[in-house]
Enzyme design. Structure first.
Site, PDB file in Angstrom:
ATOM      1  N   GLU A  48       0.823  -1.208   0.000  1.00 47.66           N
ATOM      2  CA  GLU A  48       0.000   0.000   0.000  1.00 47.66           C
ATOM      3  C   GLU A  48       0.857   1.258   0.000  1.00 47.66           C
ATOM      4  OE1 GLU A  48      -2.886  -3.005   1.650  1.00 47.66           O
ATOM      5  OE2 GLU A  48      -0.998  -2.308   2.513  1.00 47.66           O
ATOM      6  N   THR A  49       0.320   2.291  -0.640  1.00 49.84           N
ATOM      7  CA  THR A  49       0.858   3.645  -0.614  1.00 49.84           C
ATOM      8  C   THR A  49      -0.303   4.557  -0.233  1.00 49.84           C
ATOM      9  OG1 THR A  49       2.511   3.193  -2.326  1.00 49.84           O
ATOM     10  CG2 THR A  49       1.883   5.498  -1.992  1.00 49.84           C
TER      11      THR A  49
END
Length: 276
Positions: A48-49
């Protein structure tokens, strides 16, 4: 036109660098388009970002959008703690005991205590027993015989989790998944009690989108609601995750009143700017 943004990469659910789950956080991201966010998340290739934005709810301290390399999530656990840590570090204040995060799934409360963060587990979107047909498919994909599964339940709080309870920690660690067989997009969590040879009460693994996630807040939140709600786990325990991947994630679970809090340490590894 390009723009520069403050950037941090943090390690979540571990106080020891490189032993948790990495997260990229882009700050002051209100001017970025959906396409720019998705492209950067795809480029980082992390699970995830996140992108920090100004809240649109008067009850929230900040808003976050959470992207995998392939799409956006309404909620995820380790991005919640990691993003909150970054937001707090930029506020220059240590006197907040609770922070409210706005995300696509709604408002999420985060406790701040002794340098550690914990989020209140969001309501399950889907719970209850897993149907026999689905269970057979998932067991086959994980090379598990049906009698190896003690129990199974939907624990979906956004990403789509279903969870299996196995007998021993060794059973969990021995799993060799066939990701090609998880063709229907199942996001599967596996949990079992630990023995006395480790500083944790349960071992957890998470299989999703063709890979194993190192340490997973949303899954642990769903598992905690299931296990505590059915009297399988105590109100306070620690979960280990990431062992097979060489990580040493530790997730604290605490039921306080009607809330279950999912917590852990966050360690900053990279600070700088990103041009997008």
């Amino acid at each position: 036109m390009t723009s520069q943004h403050a950037f941090q990469q943090v390690d979540v659910f571990s106080s020891e660098p490189l032993k948790g789950n990495p997260l990229a956080v882009v700050c002051d991201a209100d001017g970025l388009s959906d396409g720019q966010m998705a492209a950067f998340a795809n480029w980082t290739n992390l699970s995830e970002t996140t992108f920090l934005l100004k809240p649109t709810s008067p009850d929230a301290d900040y808003r976050v959008r959470i992207f995998t390399p392939h799409g956006e999530l309404p909620f995820a656990g380790h991005p919640t703690l990691g993003t909150c840590h970054v937001w707090l570090s930029r506020q220059g204040t240590a006197d907040k005991s609770e922070v409210v995060q706005q995300c696509e799934a709604g408002l999420v409360r985060i406790r701040v205590s002794d340098g550690k963060l914990a989020f209140a587990a969001p309501p399950l979107r889907k719970s209850g027993p897993v149907d026999a047909e689905t269970l057979i498919k998932v067991a086959a994909a994980l090379s598990l015989s049906p009698d190896a599964i003690v129990n199974a339940n939907w624990t979906d709080n956004g990403p789509g989790w279903l969870s299996l309870l196995l007998r021993t920690r060794k059973d969990v660690l021995d799993i060799k998944p066939n990701y090609g067989s998880l063709y229907e997009g199942f996001h599967v969590g596996v949990v079992a009690p630990c023995g006395n040879d480790i500083d944790a009460d349960f071992e957890v693994r998470a299989f999703t989108d063709g890979y194993e996630d190192p340490v997973t807040g949303s899954l642990n939140a769903g598992i905690a609601q299931w296990l505590i709600g059915h009297g399988i786990a105590p109100h306070n325990y620690v979960a280990s995750q990431g062992t097979v991947l060489g990580r040493a994630g530790r997730v604290s679970v605490d039921k306080i009143g009607d809330d279950i809090w999912i917590g852990g340490a966050v360690t900053v590894l990279i600070k700088g700017t990103v041009t997008l």
